[in-house]
Design a protein around this motif. Structure first.
Motif, PDB file in Angstrom:
ATOM      1  N   HIS A 113       0.823  -1.149  -0.093  1.00 28.18           N
ATOM      2  CA  HIS A 113       0.004  -0.232   0.150  1.00 28.18           C
ATOM      3  C   HIS A 113       0.837   1.224   0.151  1.00 28.18           C
ATOM      4  CE1 HIS A 113      -3.277   2.690   1.016  1.00 28.18           C
ATOM      5  NE2 HIS A 113      -2.482   2.964   1.920  1.00 28.18           N
ATOM      6  N   TYR A 114       1.884   1.250   1.024  1.00 28.16           N
ATOM      7  CA  TYR A 114       2.715   2.482   0.850  1.00 28.16           C
ATOM      8  C   TYR A 114       3.228   2.771  -0.471  1.00 28.16           C
ATOM      9  CZ  TYR A 114       6.666   5.410   2.195  1.00 28.16           C
ATOM     10  OH  TYR A 114       7.535   6.379   2.158  1.00 28.16           O
ATOM     11  N   ALA A 115       4.155   1.745  -0.950  1.00 29.42           N
ATOM     12  CA  ALA A 115       4.794   1.520  -2.286  1.00 29.42           C
ATOM     13  C   ALA A 115       3.918   2.249  -3.240  1.00 29.42           C
ATOM     14  CB  ALA A 115       5.572   0.264  -2.579  1.00 29.42           C
ATOM     15  N   GLN A 116       2.894   1.599  -3.636  1.00 28.60           N
ATOM     16  CA  GLN A 116       1.850   2.086  -4.413  1.00 28.60           C
ATOM     17  C   GLN A 116       1.534   3.893  -4.448  1.00 28.60           C
ATOM     18  OE1 GLN A 116      -1.429  -0.471  -5.615  1.00 28.60           O
ATOM     19  NE2 GLN A 116      -0.575  -2.287  -4.735  1.00 28.60           N
ATOM     20  N   ARG A 117       1.208   4.105  -3.196  1.00 24.13           N
ATOM     21  CA  ARG A 117       0.977   5.441  -2.971  1.00 24.13           C
ATOM     22  C   ARG A 117       2.262   6.345  -3.253  1.00 24.13           C
ATOM     23  NH1 ARG A 117      -0.610   6.764   3.212  1.00 24.13           N
ATOM     24  NH2 ARG A 117       1.624   6.493   3.326  1.00 24.13           N
ATOM     25  N   ASP A 118       3.281   6.080  -2.694  1.00 31.36           N
ATOM     26  CA  ASP A 118       4.649   6.599  -2.925  1.00 31.36           C
ATOM     27  C   ASP A 118       4.832   6.581  -4.533  1.00 31.36           C
ATOM     28  OD1 ASP A 118       6.819   8.005  -1.858  1.00 31.36           O
ATOM     29  OD2 ASP A 118       7.914   6.468  -2.696  1.00 31.36           O
ATOM     30  N   LEU A 119       4.562   5.642  -5.240  1.00 34.18           N
ATOM     31  CA  LEU A 119       4.830   5.634  -6.563  1.00 34.18           C
ATOM     32  C   LEU A 119       4.191   6.509  -7.414  1.00 34.18           C
ATOM     33  CD1 LEU A 119       5.753   2.027  -7.080  1.00 34.18           C
ATOM     34  CD2 LEU A 119       7.451   3.978  -7.374  1.00 34.18           C
ATOM     35  N   LYS A 120       2.895   6.611  -6.820  1.00 34.46           N
ATOM     36  CA  LYS A 120       1.820   7.539  -7.698  1.00 34.46           C
ATOM     37  C   LYS A 120       2.136   8.807  -7.440  1.00 34.46           C
ATOM     38  CE  LYS A 120      -2.280   4.510  -7.603  1.00 34.46           C
ATOM     39  NZ  LYS A 120      -3.543   4.316  -7.147  1.00 34.46           N
ATOM     40  N   ARG A 121       2.556   9.273  -6.178  1.00 37.10           N
ATOM     41  CA  ARG A 121       2.910  10.753  -5.828  1.00 37.10           C
ATOM     42  C   ARG A 121       4.224  11.050  -6.617  1.00 37.10           C
ATOM     43  NH1 ARG A 121       2.581  10.193  -0.219  1.00 37.10           N
ATOM     44  NH2 ARG A 121       4.667   9.540   0.009  1.00 37.10           N
ATOM     45  N   GLY A 122       5.039  10.037  -6.932  1.00 37.33           N
ATOM     46  CA  GLY A 122       6.091  10.363  -7.611  1.00 37.33           C
ATOM     47  C   GLY A 122       5.990  10.627  -9.107  1.00 37.33           C
ATOM     48  N   LEU A 123       4.691  10.017  -9.630  1.00 37.76           N
ATOM     49  CA  LEU A 123       4.488  10.432 -11.192  1.00 37.76           C
ATOM     50  C   LEU A 123       4.107  11.781 -11.290  1.00 37.76           C
ATOM     51  CD1 LEU A 123       1.739   7.572 -11.872  1.00 37.76           C
ATOM     52  CD2 LEU A 123       4.113   7.604 -12.366  1.00 37.76           C
ATOM     53  N   GLN A 124       4.131  12.583 -10.206  1.00 39.73           N
ATOM     54  CA  GLN A 124       3.632  14.035 -10.247  1.00 39.73           C
ATOM     55  C   GLN A 124       4.993  14.870 -10.720  1.00 39.73           C
ATOM     56  OE1 GLN A 124       0.661  15.545 -10.257  1.00 39.73           O
ATOM     57  NE2 GLN A 124      -0.403  13.608  -9.301  1.00 39.73           N
ATOM     58  N   LEU A 125       5.916  14.018 -10.670  1.00 37.90           N
ATOM     59  CA  LEU A 125       7.367  14.709 -10.816  1.00 37.90           C
ATOM     60  C   LEU A 125       7.997  14.374 -12.244  1.00 37.90           C
ATOM     61  CD1 LEU A 125       9.136  13.996  -7.331  1.00 37.90           C
ATOM     62  CD2 LEU A 125       8.058  16.074  -8.267  1.00 37.90           C
ATOM     63  N   PHE A 126       7.238  13.457 -12.806  1.00 41.46           N
ATOM     64  CA  PHE A 126       7.537  13.212 -14.196  1.00 41.46           C
ATOM     65  C   PHE A 126       7.973  14.175 -15.113  1.00 41.46           C
ATOM     66  CE2 PHE A 126       7.072  11.685 -18.809  1.00 41.46           C
ATOM     67  CZ  PHE A 126       7.674  10.285 -18.498  1.00 41.46           C
ATOM     68  N   GLY A 127       8.945  14.194 -15.785  1.00 45.09           N
ATOM     69  CA  GLY A 127       9.026  15.252 -16.684  1.00 45.09           C
ATOM     70  C   GLY A 127       9.484  16.522 -16.195  1.00 45.09           C
ATOM     71  N   THR A 128       9.504  16.774 -14.873  1.00 44.54           N
ATOM     72  CA  THR A 128       9.846  17.932 -14.419  1.00 44.54           C
ATOM     73  C   THR A 128      11.328  18.336 -14.296  1.00 44.54           C
ATOM     74  OG1 THR A 128       9.568  17.195 -12.057  1.00 44.54           O
ATOM     75  CG2 THR A 128       7.666  18.080 -12.965  1.00 44.54           C
ATOM     76  N   GLU A 129      11.641  19.497 -13.821  1.00 41.02           N
ATOM     77  CA  GLU A 129      13.072  20.017 -13.958  1.00 41.02           C
ATOM     78  C   GLU A 129      13.754  19.325 -12.567  1.00 41.02           C
ATOM     79  OE1 GLU A 129      15.816  23.981 -14.059  1.00 41.02           O
ATOM     80  OE2 GLU A 129      13.761  24.048 -14.096  1.00 41.02           O
ATOM     81  N   GLY A 130      14.886  18.738 -12.750  1.00 35.73           N
ATOM     82  CA  GLY A 130      15.592  18.275 -11.650  1.00 35.73           C
ATOM     83  C   GLY A 130      15.387  16.642 -11.289  1.00 35.73           C
ATOM     84  N   ASN A 131      14.383  16.253 -12.214  1.00 33.94           N
ATOM     85  CA  ASN A 131      13.870  14.946 -11.917  1.00 33.94           C
ATOM     86  C   ASN A 131      14.363  13.835 -13.106  1.00 33.94           C
ATOM     87  OD1 ASN A 131      12.544  14.839  -9.013  1.00 33.94           O
ATOM     88  ND2 ASN A 131      11.753  16.616 -10.116  1.00 33.94           N
ATOM     89  N   VAL A 132      15.280  14.122 -13.776  1.00 31.47           N
ATOM     90  CA  VAL A 132      15.753  13.383 -15.023  1.00 31.47           C
ATOM     91  C   VAL A 132      15.823  11.779 -14.705  1.00 31.47           C
ATOM     92  CG1 VAL A 132      17.329  12.825 -16.576  1.00 31.47           C
ATOM     93  CG2 VAL A 132      16.878  15.323 -16.212  1.00 31.47           C
ATOM     94  N   GLY A 133      16.302  11.465 -13.368  1.00 31.61           N
ATOM     95  CA  GLY A 133      16.236  10.100 -13.248  1.00 31.61           C
ATOM     96  C   GLY A 133      15.126   9.414 -12.914  1.00 31.61           C
ATOM     97  N   LEU A 134      14.055  10.066 -12.116  1.00 32.22           N
ATOM     98  CA  LEU A 134      12.783   9.531 -12.051  1.00 32.22           C
ATOM     99  C   LEU A 134      12.125   9.485 -13.500  1.00 32.22           C
ATOM    100  CD1 LEU A 134      10.159  10.194  -9.365  1.00 32.22           C
ATOM    101  CD2 LEU A 134       9.540  10.681 -11.844  1.00 32.22           C
ATOM    102  N   THR A 135      12.317  10.429 -14.054  1.00 27.94           N
ATOM    103  CA  THR A 135      11.605  10.186 -15.623  1.00 27.94           C
ATOM    104  C   THR A 135      12.150   9.126 -16.506  1.00 27.94           C
ATOM    105  OG1 THR A 135      11.199  12.912 -15.520  1.00 27.94           O
ATOM    106  CG2 THR A 135      11.228  11.660 -17.693  1.00 27.94           C
ATOM    107  N   ASN A 136      13.508   8.961 -16.549  1.00 26.94           N
ATOM    108  CA  ASN A 136      14.159   7.899 -17.252  1.00 26.94           C
ATOM    109  C   ASN A 136      13.724   6.635 -16.699  1.00 26.94           C
ATOM    110  OD1 ASN A 136      15.491   9.965 -19.049  1.00 26.94           O
ATOM    111  ND2 ASN A 136      17.401   9.874 -17.635  1.00 26.94           N
ATOM    112  N   ALA A 137      13.845   6.531 -15.403  1.00 29.23           N
ATOM    113  CA  ALA A 137      13.346   5.244 -14.843  1.00 29.23           C
ATOM    114  C   ALA A 137      11.933   4.824 -15.342  1.00 29.23           C
ATOM    115  CB  ALA A 137      13.538   5.228 -13.516  1.00 29.23           C
ATOM    116  N   TRP A 138      11.074   5.756 -15.104  1.00 27.60           N
ATOM    117  CA  TRP A 138       9.437   5.328 -15.385  1.00 27.60           C
ATOM    118  C   TRP A 138       9.438   5.050 -17.108  1.00 27.60           C
ATOM    119  CZ3 TRP A 138       5.731   3.364 -13.562  1.00 27.60           C
ATOM    120  CH2 TRP A 138       5.471   3.931 -12.011  1.00 27.60           C
ATOM    121  N   MET A 139      10.101   5.764 -17.803  1.00 32.36           N
ATOM    122  CA  MET A 139      10.227   5.380 -19.245  1.00 32.36           C
ATOM    123  C   MET A 139      10.961   3.974 -19.516  1.00 32.36           C
ATOM    124  SD  MET A 139      11.256   9.193 -21.111  1.00 32.36           S
ATOM    125  CE  MET A 139      11.511   8.554 -22.518  1.00 32.36           C
ATOM    126  N   ILE A 140      11.945   3.500 -18.884  1.00 31.04           N
ATOM    127  CA  ILE A 140      12.365   2.289 -19.062  1.00 31.04           C
ATOM    128  C   ILE A 140      11.514   1.309 -18.415  1.00 31.04           C
ATOM    129  CG2 ILE A 140      14.358   0.842 -18.249  1.00 31.04           C
ATOM    130  CD1 ILE A 140      16.173   3.305 -18.283  1.00 31.04           C
TER     131      ILE A 140
END
Length: 238
Positions: A113-140
């Motif tokens: 439950h915690y992991a899914q909630r945290d990952l969904k919260r992380g989606l909001q940072l997708f494609g934003t400045e300073g979050n290249v790692g998160l963006t690339n990880a989701w794309m992969i």
């Protein structure tokens, strides 16, 4: 006879820890390379941005190198403090691993439950400045596992405030394909896809875990045997 056995044990301990140390060097090298070339590669968590593949490899590699160095030098010099330090550190890591595995199985539902909630919260940072790692990880992840979103492709709708998904969700990748018909997107949830992949490779994971545990137990036995021998020798010549 006993002296010959101890010499063989010492050489075995040195060889064992030398391999241990070299393995740590390799892991550390890969971590540094990822950190330099890929930034925060594989950072999916918004609450733990430092929990990236590169940082994990650097930490694990450094710990293995330090422990391997302690064991190797301790075996060569038959140093009681170094052998005891090696034993305590390895024992502590062994118990932490057992505790982590136990807690994971006991609180598996809460962790999910915690992991899914945290990952969904992380989606909001997708494609934003300073979050290249998160963006690339989701794309992969979405490309390799042929999935979209954490629990559903509609997770992305809240991110874009529109019925669209990243282009990595498309069955056939092309620029702006995430704006097209939902029938052209992957709909499988990434969280379940990754869990299924882990289940499919469970045997390999358990073999790796058992080999790791066996290696640690052998290290504990070797180091304590040499420590006890060093104590007896020192007592004999005292």
């Amino acid at each position: 006879m006993a002296e010959g056995c101890m010499r063989g044990l010492r050489y075995g301990m040195v060889f064992f820890n030398l391999l241990f140390w070299l393995g740590g060097c390799g892991i550390l090298g890969v971590g540094v390379w990822l950190s330099v070339t890929q930034g925060n590669f594989a950072t999916l968590s918004s609450s733990l941005p430092s929990l990236s593949a590169a940082n994990l490899l650097i930490v694990v590699g450094t710990i293995i190198m330090v422990i391997g160095c302690l064991g190797c030098v301790g075996a060569v010099k038959e140093s009681r403090p170094l052998l005891l330090s090696f034993f305590i550190l390895l024992l502590l890591i062994f118990f932490l691993e057992i505790l982590s595995i136990t807690l994971f199985f006991v609180y598996q539902d809460q962790i999910d439950h915690y992991a899914q909630r945290d990952l969904k919260r992380g989606l909001q940072l997708f494609g934003t400045e300073g979050n290249v790692g998160l963006t690339n990880a989701w794309m992969i992840v979405q490309t390799d596992f042929r999935c979209c979103g954490v629990t559903n492709h509609t997770d992305w709708f809240d991110v874009y405030n529109a019925s669209r998904v990243p282009d990595s969700c498309c069955l056939e990748y092309s620029d702006n394909c995430g704006l097209e018909n939902p029938g052209t997107w992957w709909t499988a949830p990434c969280y379940e896809r990754v869990k299924d992949w882990l289940q499919e490779n469970l045997v390999a994971l358990w073999i790796f875990a058992m080999c790791t545990a066996l290696t640690q137990i052998l290290g504990l036995v070797f180091s304590m045997t040499m420590f006890c021998h060093a104590v007896k020798v020192e007592t004999f010549y005292a």
